[in-house]
Enzyme design. Sequence first.
Site, short mmCIF file in Angstrom:
data_model
loop_
_atom_site.label_atom_id
_atom_site.label_comp_id
_atom_site.label_asym_id
_atom_site.label_seq_id
_atom_site.Cartn_x
_atom_site.Cartn_y
_atom_site.Cartn_z
N GLY A 11 8.52 13.28 -7.30
CA GLY A 11 8.02 14.19 -6.27
C GLY A 11 6.53 14.00 -6.13
O GLY A 11 5.90 13.37 -7.00
N ALA A 38 -8.04 3.12 3.22
CA ALA A 38 -7.17 3.73 2.21
C ALA A 38 -6.98 5.22 2.49
O ALA A 38 -7.88 5.88 3.02
CB ALA A 38 -7.78 3.55 0.83
N GLY A 39 -5.80 5.71 2.12
CA GLY A 39 -5.56 7.15 2.14
C GLY A 39 -4.77 7.47 0.89
O GLY A 39 -3.63 7.06 0.77
N HIS A 40 -5.41 8.12 -0.07
CA HIS A 40 -4.77 8.40 -1.36
C HIS A 40 -4.50 9.90 -1.45
O HIS A 40 -5.43 10.70 -1.45
CB HIS A 40 -5.65 7.91 -2.52
N THR A 49 -3.84 7.09 9.14
CA THR A 49 -3.70 6.99 10.60
C THR A 49 -2.55 7.84 11.16
O THR A 49 -2.46 8.01 12.37
CB THR A 49 -3.42 5.53 11.01
N GLY A 86 0.82 -1.21 0.00
CA GLY A 86 0.00 0.00 0.00
C GLY A 86 0.85 1.26 0.00
O GLY A 86 2.09 1.21 0.11
N ASP A 87 0.18 2.40 -0.19
CA ASP A 87 0.82 3.72 -0.15
C ASP A 87 1.91 3.90 -1.20
O ASP A 87 2.88 4.64 -0.99
CB ASP A 87 1.42 3.98 1.26
N GLY A 120 1.50 5.34 -4.00
CA GLY A 120 1.29 6.60 -4.72
C GLY A 120 0.18 6.46 -5.76
O GLY A 120 0.16 7.18 -6.77
N LYS A 121 -0.75 5.55 -5.48
CA LYS A 121 -1.86 5.29 -6.42
C LYS A 121 -2.69 6.55 -6.69
O LYS A 121 -3.02 6.85 -7.83
CB LYS A 121 -2.78 4.18 -5.86
N GLN A 180 -5.01 -0.22 -1.13
CA GLN A 180 -4.01 -1.08 -0.49
C GLN A 180 -3.00 -1.58 -1.54
O GLN A 180 -2.82 -0.92 -2.54
CB GLN A 180 -4.67 -2.26 0.25
P1 GDP Z 1 -1.56 5.73 -2.07
O1 GDP Z 1 -2.27 5.20 -0.87
O2 GDP Z 1 -0.98 4.64 -2.91
O3 GDP Z 1 -2.37 6.69 -2.87
O4 GDP Z 1 -0.31 6.54 -1.49
P2 GDP Z 1 -0.32 7.56 -0.23
O5 GDP Z 1 -0.94 8.83 -0.63
O6 GDP Z 1 -0.83 6.89 0.98
O7 GDP Z 1 1.24 7.69 0.01
C1 GDP Z 1 2.10 8.16 -0.95
C2 GDP Z 1 2.83 9.40 -0.36
O8 GDP Z 1 3.93 9.69 -1.18
C3 GDP Z 1 1.96 10.63 -0.36
O9 GDP Z 1 2.34 11.45 0.70
C4 GDP Z 1 2.32 11.28 -1.71
O10 GDP Z 1 2.10 12.68 -1.69
C5 GDP Z 1 3.78 10.98 -1.80
N1 GDP Z 1 4.32 10.80 -3.14
C6 GDP Z 1 3.78 10.22 -4.24
N2 GDP Z 1 4.66 10.16 -5.25
C7 GDP Z 1 5.81 10.69 -4.78
C8 GDP Z 1 7.10 10.88 -5.34
O11 GDP Z 1 7.41 10.53 -6.47
N3 GDP Z 1 8.05 11.45 -4.51
C9 GDP Z 1 7.78 11.85 -3.26
N4 GDP Z 1 8.75 12.39 -2.54
N5 GDP Z 1 6.57 11.69 -2.71
C10 GDP Z 1 5.61 11.11 -3.45
P1 IMO Z 2 -3.82 2.61 0.65
O1 IMO Z 2 -4.98 2.43 -0.29
C1 IMO Z 2 -1.16 0.90 3.64
C2 IMO Z 2 -2.87 -2.06 6.38
C3 IMO Z 2 -3.03 -1.69 7.83
C4 IMO Z 2 -2.91 -3.05 8.47
C5 IMO Z 2 -3.62 -3.96 7.48
C6 IMO Z 2 -5.08 -4.23 7.81
O2 IMO Z 2 -3.69 3.99 1.18
O3 IMO Z 2 -2.56 2.09 0.04
P2 IMO Z 2 -7.34 -2.87 7.79
O4 IMO Z 2 -7.68 -1.48 8.28
O5 IMO Z 2 -7.57 -3.06 6.34
O6 IMO Z 2 -7.98 -3.92 8.63
O7 IMO Z 2 -5.75 -3.02 8.04
O8 IMO Z 2 -3.54 -3.30 6.24
N1 IMO Z 2 -3.53 -1.12 5.42
C7 IMO Z 2 -2.85 -0.27 4.65
N2 IMO Z 2 -1.52 0.00 4.57
N3 IMO Z 2 -2.02 1.52 2.80
C8 IMO Z 2 -3.35 1.23 2.85
O9 IMO Z 2 -4.21 1.70 1.92
C9 IMO Z 2 -3.81 0.33 3.82
N4 IMO Z 2 -5.04 -0.13 4.16
C10 IMO Z 2 -4.83 -1.04 5.12
O10 IMO Z 2 -2.01 -0.81 8.24
O11 IMO Z 2 -1.56 -3.43 8.52
MG MG Z 3 -2.25 5.40 1.22
#
Ligand code: GDP
Ligand code: IMO
Ligand code: MG
Length: 423
Positions: free
Chosen positions: A414, A39-41, A301, A12-13, A15-16, A224
């Site tokens: 970035g 999720a947190g996008h 979180t 997860g996270d 950069g979707k 995720q």
């Molecule tokens: P998602 O859940 O896949 O949408 O990703 P998140 O938003 O949870 O986490 C990605 C983090 O990386 C966020 O804070 C974005 O702003 C940041 N981000 C995305 N692409 C880049 C990148 O290429 N470089 C840097 N430094 N940050 C990035």
């Molecule tokens: P995005 O879409 C990163 C992780 C939680 C925990 C496990 C189960 O932003 O990439 P849950 O709340 O689903 O019961 O948690 O999955 N988790 C994530 N980690 N990015 C996420 O979403 C996540 N959604 C759940 O931290 O380990």
């Molecule tokens: Mg996220």
Amino acid sequence: MAINLLLGLQWGDEGKGKIVDVLTRDYDIIARFQGGPNAGHTLIFDGYKHVLHTIPSGIFHKTAVNVVGNGVVIDPVIFKRELDNLSKFEIDFATKLLISRKAHLILPTHRLLDAASETAKGKAKIGSTLKGIGPTYMDKTGRNGLRVGDLEMADWQERYDALTEKHIRMIDFYGVKLEYDLKELQEEFDEGVKRLKELTFIDSEEYLNSALKNGKSILAEGAQGSLLDVDFGTYPFVTSSNTTAAGACTGLGIAPNKIGDVFGIFKAYTTRVGSGPFPTELFDEDGVEMAKVGQEFGATTGRPRRCGWLDLVALKYAVQVNGVTQLMMMKSDVLSGFDTLKICTSYMYKGEEISHFPFNVEPENVRPVYSEFKGWQADLTQMTEKEQLPKNLMDYISFIEKEVEVPIKIVSVGPDRKQTILR
Ligand code: GDP
Ligand code: IMO
Ligand code: MG
């Protein structure tokens, strides 16, 4: 017309949110297919930063329609908050944000059950985001859940009350102490439901299949990552949905032969938030540096994310399970300044070198084997063309492409929409 998928290949996270936002200009419809407010996008553009939880990441574009699919679980309370946070953008939600009637609802007591379950697990806790995801999907597969379409039914209140009562008995069963005011939680839920009902509910599988027939382009947005998939992830430290490509079929009602490209997103290193095994996790200065430069804190979180080197064993596994056709490498800028970079190319598994992702990747069984690469010192964040990328980064990219056998089409340098290099 085919539907393209975009999904995370790690924990997860990746950069979707950013990339869906970048790609939306090429699509008529953006559709979320699983997960929920866990999720947190994050999207950053024009000096604004937004974190979306349930709303698809195409919402800021003028023309695209955003669909919350049947595979998603919706918490009306969080959903209302998300809508309120977007009020300054004057988005016409009634026409631009459509909700599947078959999406399941997260009740306040699902959240309480999540907390009770995690507390009862003690040290073995999953590290859930505590948004009620697990209990809601359990009610879905247990055939007890309530869906968005049920809000339009005459017996809604009766069914809501019955399920809530059952949940309260289950919470008592866990025998853990939870402080809550049910009346307050229900009032908040009712407010959320009222707001949700102002949106347009659709039979989303019908809507999406008709759109495809009529030549509309659709991008499915995953939440995720593949290593959190309930079947293929590091079980039990996973989420409760199928985050992989197959989840897009069940989560939207789209047949497999309608899938076109599968865009797989990964960070140039690896992060994980919550509990569970992570073979390339770093506990040294390098890990601290990645966390600091990458600002690795959970978008939902705020918890610190664990950091480590890129794991090609895990990446190849995710590419295979998803049928990835194009890769996107994120956060390349975070690796600037390291003298030496490492990529894990195989595991020592119970004394034997293996190159596949095994059943159990707990640290007592798995030790990563690394290849080393020369780092680059240049700041990438102002670069806009692929020709500007330093040679050592190009070597890093070429190695990954050769190993994984899929091209890297986007290099992100970035967090801003503009900091995206197409190859
Ligand atoms: P998602 O859940 O896949 O949408 O990703 P998140 O938003 O949870 O986490 C990605 C983090 O990386 C966020 O804070 C974005 O702003 C940041 N981000 C995305 N692409 C880049 C990148 O290429 N470089 C840097 N430094 N940050 C990035
Ligand atoms: P995005 O879409 C990163 C992780 C939680 C925990 C496990 C189960 O932003 O990439 P849950 O709340 O689903 O019961 O948690 O999955 N988790 C994530 N980690 N990015 C996420 O979403 C996540 N959604 C759940 O931290 O380990
Ligand atoms: Mg996220």
